[in-house]
Design a protein around this motif. Sequence first.
Motif, PDB file in Angstrom:
ATOM      1  N   GLY A 190       0.813  -1.218   0.000  1.00  0.00           N
ATOM      2  CA  GLY A 190       0.000   0.000   0.000  1.00  0.00           C
ATOM      3  C   GLY A 190       0.844   1.263   0.000  1.00  0.00           C
ATOM      4  O   GLY A 190       0.570   2.199  -0.754  1.00  0.00           O
ATOM      5  N   ASN A 191       1.869   1.301   0.841  1.00  0.00           N
ATOM      6  CA  ASN A 191       2.724   2.492   0.917  1.00  0.00           C
ATOM      7  C   ASN A 191       3.488   2.726  -0.380  1.00  0.00           C
ATOM      8  O   ASN A 191       3.631   3.866  -0.831  1.00  0.00           O
ATOM      9  CB  ASN A 191       3.718   2.378   2.079  1.00  0.00           C
ATOM     10  CG  ASN A 191       3.056   2.547   3.421  1.00  0.00           C
ATOM     11  OD1 ASN A 191       1.901   2.946   3.532  1.00  0.00           O
ATOM     12  ND2 ASN A 191       3.790   2.225   4.472  1.00  0.00           N
ATOM     13  N   THR A 192       3.982   1.658  -0.978  1.00  0.00           N
ATOM     14  CA  THR A 192       4.726   1.789  -2.234  1.00  0.00           C
ATOM     15  C   THR A 192       3.809   2.250  -3.354  1.00  0.00           C
ATOM     16  O   THR A 192       4.149   3.170  -4.109  1.00  0.00           O
ATOM     17  CB  THR A 192       5.425   0.463  -2.590  1.00  0.00           C
ATOM     18  OG1 THR A 192       6.272   0.081  -1.497  1.00  0.00           O
ATOM     19  CG2 THR A 192       6.252   0.603  -3.852  1.00  0.00           C
ATOM     20  N   SER A 193       2.635   1.648  -3.450  1.00  0.00           N
ATOM     21  CA  SER A 193       1.665   2.048  -4.478  1.00  0.00           C
ATOM     22  C   SER A 193       1.259   3.503  -4.297  1.00  0.00           C
ATOM     23  O   SER A 193       1.207   4.276  -5.265  1.00  0.00           O
ATOM     24  CB  SER A 193       0.415   1.169  -4.416  1.00  0.00           C
ATOM     25  OG  SER A 193       0.736  -0.167  -4.601  1.00  0.00           O
ATOM     26  N   TRP A 194       0.946   3.864  -3.063  1.00  0.00           N
ATOM     27  CA  TRP A 194       0.550   5.241  -2.759  1.00  0.00           C
ATOM     28  C   TRP A 194       1.662   6.218  -3.133  1.00  0.00           C
ATOM     29  O   TRP A 194       1.413   7.276  -3.711  1.00  0.00           O
ATOM     30  CB  TRP A 194       0.197   5.378  -1.281  1.00  0.00           C
ATOM     31  CG  TRP A 194      -0.060   6.790  -0.875  1.00  0.00           C
ATOM     32  CD1 TRP A 194      -1.240   7.481  -1.009  1.00  0.00           C
ATOM     33  CD2 TRP A 194       0.875   7.703  -0.283  1.00  0.00           C
ATOM     34  NE1 TRP A 194      -1.068   8.765  -0.539  1.00  0.00           N
ATOM     35  CE2 TRP A 194       0.212   8.924  -0.093  1.00  0.00           C
ATOM     36  CE3 TRP A 194       2.214   7.597   0.094  1.00  0.00           C
ATOM     37  CZ2 TRP A 194       0.839  10.041   0.455  1.00  0.00           C
ATOM     38  CZ3 TRP A 194       2.842   8.696   0.633  1.00  0.00           C
ATOM     39  CH2 TRP A 194       2.154   9.907   0.814  1.00  0.00           C
ATOM     40  N   ALA A 195       2.910   5.863  -2.805  1.00  0.00           N
ATOM     41  CA  ALA A 195       4.040   6.755  -3.079  1.00  0.00           C
ATOM     42  C   ALA A 195       4.198   7.003  -4.571  1.00  0.00           C
ATOM     43  O   ALA A 195       4.356   8.153  -4.999  1.00  0.00           O
ATOM     44  CB  ALA A 195       5.330   6.159  -2.503  1.00  0.00           C
ATOM     45  N   PHE A 196       4.135   5.943  -5.362  1.00  0.00           N
ATOM     46  CA  PHE A 196       4.279   6.118  -6.806  1.00  0.00           C
ATOM     47  C   PHE A 196       3.126   6.948  -7.364  1.00  0.00           C
ATOM     48  O   PHE A 196       3.327   7.799  -8.232  1.00  0.00           O
ATOM     49  CB  PHE A 196       4.398   4.762  -7.504  1.00  0.00           C
ATOM     50  CG  PHE A 196       5.798   4.225  -7.525  1.00  0.00           C
ATOM     51  CD1 PHE A 196       6.533   4.205  -8.696  1.00  0.00           C
ATOM     52  CD2 PHE A 196       6.402   3.754  -6.367  1.00  0.00           C
ATOM     53  CE1 PHE A 196       7.839   3.722  -8.728  1.00  0.00           C
ATOM     54  CE2 PHE A 196       7.703   3.268  -6.376  1.00  0.00           C
ATOM     55  CZ  PHE A 196       8.422   3.246  -7.554  1.00  0.00           C
ATOM     56  N   ALA A 197       1.916   6.725  -6.864  1.00  0.00           N
ATOM     57  CA  ALA A 197       0.764   7.507  -7.318  1.00  0.00           C
ATOM     58  C   ALA A 197       0.907   8.970  -6.914  1.00  0.00           C
ATOM     59  O   ALA A 197       0.670   9.880  -7.729  1.00  0.00           O
ATOM     60  CB  ALA A 197      -0.525   6.928  -6.755  1.00  0.00           C
ATOM     61  N   ARG A 198       1.292   9.231  -5.676  1.00  0.00           N
ATOM     62  CA  ARG A 198       1.429  10.609  -5.201  1.00  0.00           C
ATOM     63  C   ARG A 198       2.505  11.364  -5.980  1.00  0.00           C
ATOM     64  O   ARG A 198       2.360  12.559  -6.250  1.00  0.00           O
ATOM     65  CB  ARG A 198       1.741  10.635  -3.717  1.00  0.00           C
ATOM     66  CG  ARG A 198       1.964  12.051  -3.220  1.00  0.00           C
ATOM     67  CD  ARG A 198       1.753  12.188  -1.771  1.00  0.00           C
ATOM     68  NE  ARG A 198       2.084  13.537  -1.363  1.00  0.00           N
ATOM     69  CZ  ARG A 198       1.424  14.216  -0.475  1.00  0.00           C
ATOM     70  NH1 ARG A 198       0.376  13.686   0.101  1.00  0.00           N
ATOM     71  NH2 ARG A 198       1.792  15.422  -0.155  1.00  0.00           N
ATOM     72  N   LEU A 199       3.579  10.680  -6.321  1.00  0.00           N
ATOM     73  CA  LEU A 199       4.652  11.316  -7.083  1.00  0.00           C
ATOM     74  C   LEU A 199       4.365  11.325  -8.581  1.00  0.00           C
ATOM     75  O   LEU A 199       5.155  11.816  -9.366  1.00  0.00           O
ATOM     76  CB  LEU A 199       5.987  10.611  -6.808  1.00  0.00           C
ATOM     77  CG  LEU A 199       6.527  10.760  -5.391  1.00  0.00           C
ATOM     78  CD1 LEU A 199       7.736   9.852  -5.189  1.00  0.00           C
ATOM     79  CD2 LEU A 199       6.873  12.203  -5.085  1.00  0.00           C
TER      80      LEU A 199
END
Length: 135
Positions: free
Chosen positions: A114-123
């Motif tokens: 979840g954190n990795t997916s969220w990070a790529f989406a946010r960036l």
Amino acid sequence: MNRLAKCADGADVARSSTFADFATHAGQLVISSGGVRNLSNTFWALAKLWYDDDPLSNAIASQSLLMLTEFEPQGLSNLAWSCATLQFVHSPCIAAISAPAVRKLRHFDAQNIGNTSWAFARLQVTDEPLMTAIA
């Protein structure tokens, strides 16, 4: 620094006049020690404290880039999450997280994914191999 980041008033302390010197010194020690866990934990703490210091973030991300294959799943996730939380775009590091993350994905827990997916989406980073592996 991690303990401070977990304190309820940690962000207040991070805004104090003496924290910048502390963070810079602690960051330099972590970078020179070269431990991957220390790198990801320190970057996580800086992000958790909302401490935005581009030179320090750049130094941590650059050092991490040299050792990404050594990172455990949580370290990779923390690195991506920290960049996204601080909205710090270190393009080479973010792009390089994908390959070791895909290789180690079976060891990621739900929070790491979840954190990795969220990070790529946010960036706003589109990484098809990573997103396909996660899906």
